[in-house]
Design a protein around this motif. Structure first.
Motif, PDB file in Angstrom:
ATOM      1  N   LYS A  87       0.922  -1.192   0.019  1.00 14.08           N
ATOM      2  CA  LYS A  87      -0.053  -0.030   0.079  1.00 14.08           C
ATOM      3  C   LYS A  87       0.841   1.195  -0.022  1.00 14.08           C
ATOM      4  O   LYS A  87       0.571   2.225  -0.687  1.00 14.08           O
ATOM      5  CB  LYS A  87      -1.043  -0.024   1.296  1.00 14.08           C
ATOM      6  CG  LYS A  87      -2.177  -1.016   1.121  1.00 14.08           C
ATOM      7  CD  LYS A  87      -3.185  -0.814   2.397  1.00 14.08           C
ATOM      8  CE  LYS A  87      -4.056  -1.958   2.117  1.00 14.08           C
ATOM      9  NZ  LYS A  87      -4.893  -2.024   3.343  1.00 14.08           N
ATOM     10  N   ARG A  88       2.045   1.438   0.727  1.00 11.25           N
ATOM     11  CA  ARG A  88       2.832   2.322   0.834  1.00 11.25           C
ATOM     12  C   ARG A  88       3.571   2.648  -0.436  1.00 11.25           C
ATOM     13  O   ARG A  88       3.468   3.871  -1.177  1.00 11.25           O
ATOM     14  CB  ARG A  88       3.915   2.268   1.876  1.00 11.25           C
ATOM     15  CG  ARG A  88       4.691   3.198   2.090  1.00 11.25           C
ATOM     16  CD  ARG A  88       4.208   4.768   2.480  1.00 11.25           C
ATOM     17  NE  ARG A  88       5.394   5.814   2.271  1.00 11.25           N
ATOM     18  CZ  ARG A  88       5.120   7.036   1.760  1.00 11.25           C
ATOM     19  NH1 ARG A  88       4.047   7.325   1.058  1.00 11.25           N
ATOM     20  NH2 ARG A  88       5.932   7.759   1.763  1.00 11.25           N
ATOM     21  N   GLU A  91       1.012   3.893  -2.875  1.00  8.23           N
ATOM     22  CA  GLU A  91       0.840   5.420  -2.789  1.00  8.23           C
ATOM     23  C   GLU A  91       1.836   6.193  -3.397  1.00  8.23           C
ATOM     24  O   GLU A  91       1.654   7.130  -3.907  1.00  8.23           O
ATOM     25  CB  GLU A  91       0.725   5.441  -1.438  1.00  8.23           C
ATOM     26  CG  GLU A  91       0.725   6.772  -0.786  1.00  8.23           C
ATOM     27  CD  GLU A  91       0.586   7.035   0.588  1.00  8.23           C
ATOM     28  OE1 GLU A  91       1.217   7.966   1.119  1.00  8.23           O
ATOM     29  OE2 GLU A  91       0.209   5.996   1.398  1.00  8.23           O
ATOM     30  N   ILE A  92       3.085   5.709  -3.106  1.00  9.23           N
ATOM     31  CA  ILE A  92       4.101   6.687  -3.819  1.00  9.23           C
ATOM     32  C   ILE A  92       4.170   6.479  -5.316  1.00  9.23           C
ATOM     33  O   ILE A  92       4.357   7.558  -5.979  1.00  9.23           O
ATOM     34  CB  ILE A  92       5.647   6.040  -3.246  1.00  9.23           C
ATOM     35  CG1 ILE A  92       5.763   6.190  -1.830  1.00  9.23           C
ATOM     36  CG2 ILE A  92       6.956   6.576  -3.925  1.00  9.23           C
ATOM     37  CD1 ILE A  92       6.904   5.426  -1.207  1.00  9.23           C
ATOM     38  N   LYS A  94       1.583   6.153  -7.307  1.00  9.19           N
ATOM     39  CA  LYS A  94       0.338   7.019  -7.728  1.00  9.19           C
ATOM     40  C   LYS A  94       0.983   8.397  -7.603  1.00  9.19           C
ATOM     41  O   LYS A  94       0.356   9.125  -8.694  1.00  9.19           O
ATOM     42  CB  LYS A  94      -0.608   6.716  -6.989  1.00  9.19           C
ATOM     43  CG  LYS A  94      -1.533   5.333  -7.331  1.00  9.19           C
ATOM     44  CD  LYS A  94      -2.729   4.958  -6.638  1.00  9.19           C
ATOM     45  CE  LYS A  94      -3.071   3.683  -6.903  1.00  9.19           C
ATOM     46  NZ  LYS A  94      -4.331   3.365  -6.408  1.00  9.19           N
ATOM     47  N   THR A  95       1.455   8.637  -6.458  1.00 10.68           N
ATOM     48  CA  THR A  95       1.875  10.333  -6.346  1.00 10.68           C
ATOM     49  C   THR A  95       2.820  10.831  -7.529  1.00 10.68           C
ATOM     50  O   THR A  95       2.818  11.791  -7.933  1.00 10.68           O
ATOM     51  CB  THR A  95       2.417  10.495  -4.937  1.00 10.68           C
ATOM     52  OG1 THR A  95       1.714  10.136  -3.877  1.00 10.68           O
ATOM     53  CG2 THR A  95       3.038  11.905  -4.833  1.00 10.68           C
ATOM     54  N   PRO A 101      -4.267   5.584 -11.443  1.00  9.86           N
ATOM     55  CA  PRO A 101      -5.046   5.982 -10.054  1.00  9.86           C
ATOM     56  C   PRO A 101      -5.814   4.698  -9.465  1.00  9.86           C
ATOM     57  O   PRO A 101      -5.935   4.612  -8.453  1.00  9.86           O
ATOM     58  CB  PRO A 101      -5.765   7.176 -10.206  1.00  9.86           C
ATOM     59  CG  PRO A 101      -5.206   7.951 -11.329  1.00  9.86           C
ATOM     60  CD  PRO A 101      -4.664   6.854 -12.342  1.00  9.86           C
ATOM     61  N   TYR A 104      -4.245  -1.445  -8.525  1.00  8.29           N
ATOM     62  CA  TYR A 104      -4.558  -1.839  -7.296  1.00  8.29           C
ATOM     63  C   TYR A 104      -3.377  -3.021  -6.875  1.00  8.29           C
ATOM     64  O   TYR A 104      -2.992  -3.578  -7.668  1.00  8.29           O
ATOM     65  CB  TYR A 104      -5.970  -2.156  -6.995  1.00  8.29           C
ATOM     66  CG  TYR A 104      -6.466  -3.225  -7.982  1.00  8.29           C
ATOM     67  CD1 TYR A 104      -6.332  -4.702  -7.977  1.00  8.29           C
ATOM     68  CD2 TYR A 104      -7.030  -2.675  -9.369  1.00  8.29           C
ATOM     69  CE1 TYR A 104      -6.847  -5.535  -9.119  1.00  8.29           C
ATOM     70  CE2 TYR A 104      -7.439  -3.501 -10.251  1.00  8.29           C
ATOM     71  CZ  TYR A 104      -7.270  -4.631 -10.157  1.00  8.29           C
ATOM     72  OH  TYR A 104      -7.879  -5.503 -10.977  1.00  8.29           O
TER      73      TYR A 104
END
Length: 104
Positions: A87-88, A91-92, A94-95, A101, A104
């Motif tokens: 998940k982390r 998140e990176i 996607k940022t 986006p 998954y």
């Protein structure tokens, strides 16, 4: 960087590493939950450009890795399919705009 597996799946690559003279990749296929290893002999390189900040890292072998795998110490956990690390890292990515986006 992107590779194509024998079944035609395209996978984004976040590390290129060398062990015993062999070239290998670490990528994150959809629905896997972590990083998967690939031998350069068994895949086709679709795009050779790495569009993210990289870090040289040496352990059992040596290679070039996405910065977060090393600086945030996510590498081992992602290889073990740790959900929190996944998940982390996602998140990176996607940022940084490296995955869609809805990935998954």
């Amino acid at each position: 960087m992107k590779i194509k597996e024998r079944d035609g799946e395209i996978v984004d690559i976040y590390a290129v590493y060398f062990i015993g003279g062999e070239v290998n990749f670490l990528g994150m296929p959809k629905n896997y939950g972590g990083l998967s290893a690939y031998s350069a002999r068994e895949v086709e390189i679709v795009s050779s450009e790495m569009k993210y900040n990289c870090i040289y890292f040496k352990n059992n072998g040596y290679g070039i890795y996405h910065w977060a795998l090393i600086k945030e110490k996510l590498l081992d956990d992602l290889l073990e399919l740790d959900e929190t690390a996944y998940k982390r890292f996602l998140e990176i990515l996607k940022t940084e705009g490296l995955v869609d986006p809805d990935f998954y």
